[in-house]
Enzyme design. Structure first.
Site, short mmCIF file in Angstrom:
data_model
loop_
_atom_site.label_atom_id
_atom_site.label_comp_id
_atom_site.label_asym_id
_atom_site.label_seq_id
_atom_site.Cartn_x
_atom_site.Cartn_y
_atom_site.Cartn_z
CE1 TYR A 87 40.86 25.80 -2.54
CE2 TYR A 87 40.99 27.67 -4.21
CZ TYR A 87 40.45 26.68 -3.78
OH TYR A 87 38.99 26.22 -3.74
NE ARG B 297 42.19 54.51 0.20
CZ ARG B 297 41.40 54.87 -0.09
NH1 ARG B 297 41.08 55.50 -1.44
NH2 ARG B 297 40.39 55.60 0.55
CG HIS C 44 43.18 48.11 6.04
ND1 HIS C 44 43.12 48.95 5.78
CD2 HIS C 44 43.10 47.49 4.30
CE1 HIS C 44 44.24 49.86 4.73
NE2 HIS C 44 43.07 48.81 3.75
#
Length: 766
Positions: free
Chosen positions: A132, A42, A88
């Site tokens: 968007y 991580r 993931h």
């Protein structure tokens, strides 16, 4: 009953799995697993590709979606969905935030994602929602992923074993140093700045040519951080070099002042724009890395509002694609360098970047590496990738040669091959036996199209065979020769450097390394014009300042019922120390005194002096100046005025007093003085060495004189060789000096003896 027994047994099975274990050991084992998972999967980047798992999975997903630079954009929501669904299993927000950072040219020195839409800005505004925005990979990202189809890296199963993902990205692009990384794991962290690719390549080539190269030589090629937002690393080359040698250190990072529109070169470099009439303004063109522009402007505005920066009148943001923050000084007489130094000290125009080269090596072990060790390990990984790519290509050539030789055999015996295919029930077996073909060769011949049976095809096949054999020979020589491998790597690095060279828009160095002195905090004293002033403090605490140094024995007017208290000379730049009998000291700026036209103002309007406290001394502060402080109990000590200055109007408690005790003496100790004289209410005088007086910043002090009745009346310091002086009574104000003081000299704390003939009856030295 048997069925019931079986049911009962099955219900007990889960409890049979419970194991008794000490809580601390069980907790530590599980926490260790969590910690290792956080470190390796991580938070820390891999040395070989400089990526964390989430970034690697984002790039791999975009590659799978064919979002290369030559294709169109796809919605970010599509990418995020694929990433969290297949590779993931974390939150969509975390994945999208990581993707946004890869697209921000003010976060990454060499962006790996090209965004379309609102991906945030340097002001600190967040990106638009992923529904968007659109994205695709950059050329740099494709460089980083080159060779994924060439057997260069291992593929590992995803979390649900349904897909596969690359263990690392094999490309030659030195992403770890080029783009840097930051992360916090359990018990360790990493913080790597971005660097210039051309300099990384130069240092790498030096390590390849000379594995025993000295660190100093590397730092001649590898200058240091090269941040996406430019700026200045305000450290010496030696400081930077030491940090990269150990893998740990920190740098001061400053914004840059630059006025592109200024006429004079020196003004452009200083960031000064002349606006006519002698007026000027400063222009900030670059800000420190990871400092939001909006936050910086808010800090500057707050400093103006809080009067921490009174030399600055206004700040304006005139930025477009380029940063342009305009600073308007309050006066044209303001020193530009002083304004800059103040901004460095009071705002994020100067920040500190901590270097921590903590990475995962090829064995997934976290370690802090110096620059040379890091480059050596990266070279080793690239050599391994080169070997694997070469071996993969050799395997491909071997398979292709097998087919090409089969095709050539077929062409040489074309009529017989056609006859076998037409008349034999098992043509494959017959061809294999008759022409000594392998299974793959025979299968390939049977799958050939009729249009391929041309005379020209045989010539092409023989030419292809010759080229394959030549390539095969070159690859075998490459694999057998470490020197050839290093040469190949150097050639490929040279091509990379040309693409990201200092003469290219992307490769040009943005951050300069310039040694600078620590920033000096702005002081209001710098704005005070130095002028002489006469300080007048009345008995009842009314204070005023008259311009110039007036005669101290002059008659000044006071309110009815009030009278003279303290009159002394000072400068407007001086600080005045007011000592009260409560042992508390207050600080008053001489420039803040009311004018002397009237009676002044009560000093208690400015300072929080207790109503019952009496001012016993007014002293002009001088750096390093010593004072004699003594209470009426006979205890005292020495102090420097530097320790007595108070930052607030509440003052500073210096002398600790018990009961009804009060501070009786606060006198300046001249540098030439070597003895202390103390006189009590009992008219006993004692003299002792000044060396016996302790130096304190706060406390009760030590016994100066011992009393049976009464207390301390006065104390003073003097030079023994010159004798002790005191003021005589009368209008003339004559001074008498007693030269033979040795007979009163005892150890500190003595009772003393009667003073010389003519000593004042009020037991005061004057």
């Amino acid at each position: 009953m048997a069925a019931n027994d079986t049911t009962l047994d099955s219900e007990k099975d889960p409890f049979d799995a419970i194991v008794d274990a000490p809580f601390d050991s069980a907790l530590s084992e599980r926490y260790l697993v969590y910690a290792l998972s956080t470190i390796t999967a991580r938070s820390l980047p891999d040395l070989r590709d400089g990526l964390k798992p989430v970034h690697r999975r984002l790039l791999w997903t975009m590659r799978q979606l064919k979002l290369d630079p030559s294709s169109g954009f796809k919605k970010s929501a599509r990418v995020v969905g694929e990433v969290i669904g297949k590779y993931h299993p974390h939150g969509d927000t975390a994945a999208y935030d990581a993707m946004v950072r890869l697209a921000q040219d003010f976060s990454l020195r060499y962006p790996l994602v090209e965004g379309q839409g609102n991906f945030g800005n340097i002001d600190g505004d967040n990106a638009a929602a992923y529904r968007y925005t659109e994205a695709r990979l950059t050329k740099t990202a494709m460089r980083l992923m080159e060779g994924l189809d060439a057997g260069t890296v291992d593929f590992i199963p995803t979390y649900n074993n349904e897909e596969e993902e690359p263990e690392i990205m094999p490309g030659l692009f030195p992403n770890l140093l080029a783009n840097g990384a930051s992360g916090i794991a359990v018990g360790m962290a990493t913080n790597i700045p971005s660097h210039n690719v051309a300099e990384i390549v130069d240092a790498t080539l030096e390590v390849i040519d000379n594995p025993h190269v000295e660190h100093a030589r590397l730092m001649e090629l590898f200058k240091g951080p090269d941040f996406a937002t430019g700026g200045i690393v305000a450290e010496s080359a030696a400081t930077v070099a030491n940090a990269y040698e150990t893998g740990r250190g920190s740098f001061r990072v400053r914004g840059r002042f630059h006025a592109a529109e200024a006429e004079k070169a020196e003004d452009r470099e200083a960031g000064i724009e002349r606006t006519g009439g002698g007026q000027w303004q400063l222009v900030i063109s670059e800000i420190p890395y990871q400092v939001p522009k909006g936050k910086l402007i808010e800090q500057i505005a707050a400093a103006i509002g809080d009067r921490k920066l009174p030399i600055l009148e206004d700040v304006r943001d005139e930025s477009d694609e380029q940063i342009r923050i305009v600073l308007v000084p309050r006066s044209r007489n303001v020193d530009p360098d002083l304004l800059k130094e103040s901004l460095y000290k009071l705002t994020d125009m100067e920040t500190r970047f901590g270097l921590n080269l903590n990475v995962l090596d090829a064995s997934r072990t976290p370690m802090v590496m110096g620059l040379k060790e890091l480059l050596t390990n990266w070279i080793g990984s690239q050599i391994d990738i080169l070997q694997r790519r070469s071996q993969h290509r050799l395997d491909q050539i071997a398979r292709r040669l097998e087919l090409v030789e089969g095709y050539i055999t077929a062409f040489l015996n074309l009529d017989r091959v056609i006859e076998i295919i037409r008349y034999e029930d098992e043509p494959k077996a017959v061809m294999m036996e008759e022409f000594s073909l392998t299974d793959r060769q025979a299968e390939a011949i049977l799958n050939m199209r009729l249009r391929s049976l041309r005379k020209l095809e045989e010539m092409e096949l023989r030419g292809e065979k010759d080229e394959l054999l030549k390539e095969q020979d070159g690859l075998e020589k490459l694999l057998s020769s470490p020197a050839r491998q290093r040469t190949r790597l150097k050639r490929e690095l040279g091509a990379l450097r040309k693409e990201y060279g200092p003469d290219t828009a992307l490769g040009r160095r943005r951050t300069s390394i310039e040694e600078a002195a620590p920033a000096v905090e702005f002081s209001m004293d710098a704005m005070i014009e130095k002028e002489p002033v006469t300080v007048i403090l009345s008995q009842k605490g009314w204070v005023r300042g008259a311009k110039g140094h007036l005669p101290l024995d002059q008659e000044f007017k006071y309110k009815e019922g009030d009278g003279a208290g303290y009159v002394l000379h000072a400068q407007t730049t001086d600080k005045l120390l007011l000592a009260t009998d409560k042992g508390r000291f207050f600080t008053l700026g001489a420039d803040k005194l009311p004018g002397a036209r009237g009676f002044g103002e009560p000093v208690r309007n400015t300072l929080d002096i207790d109503a019952s406290a009496q001012i016993v001394a007014v002293i002009v502060h001088r750096p390093g100046q010593r004072l004699l402080l003594a209470a009426d109990t006979g205890k005292g000590f020495g102090a420097t005025t530097d320790d007595l200055l108070a930052e607030t109007r509440k003052g500073r408690q210096v002398v600790n007093l018990k009961g009804d005790a009060r501070l009786a003496v606060a006198r300046v100790i001249d540098a030439a003085h070597d003895h202390v004289a103390v006189v009590g209410d009992n008219r006993k005088l004692v003299v002792f060495n000044l060396e016996e007086l302790p130096q304190l910043s706060r406390g009760q002090g030590v016994t100066l004189q011992r009393y049976r009745d009464g207390g301390l009346s006065d104390a003073i310091t003097f030079t023994l060789d010159e004798g002790l002086s005191w003021t005589m009574g009368g209008k003339e104000g004559r001074t008498r000096t007693e030269g033979e003081m040795w007979q009163w000299k005892v150890a500190r704390g003595g009772a003393g003896r009667m003073p010389p003939q003519g000593f004042p009856r009020d037991n005061k030295f004057g």
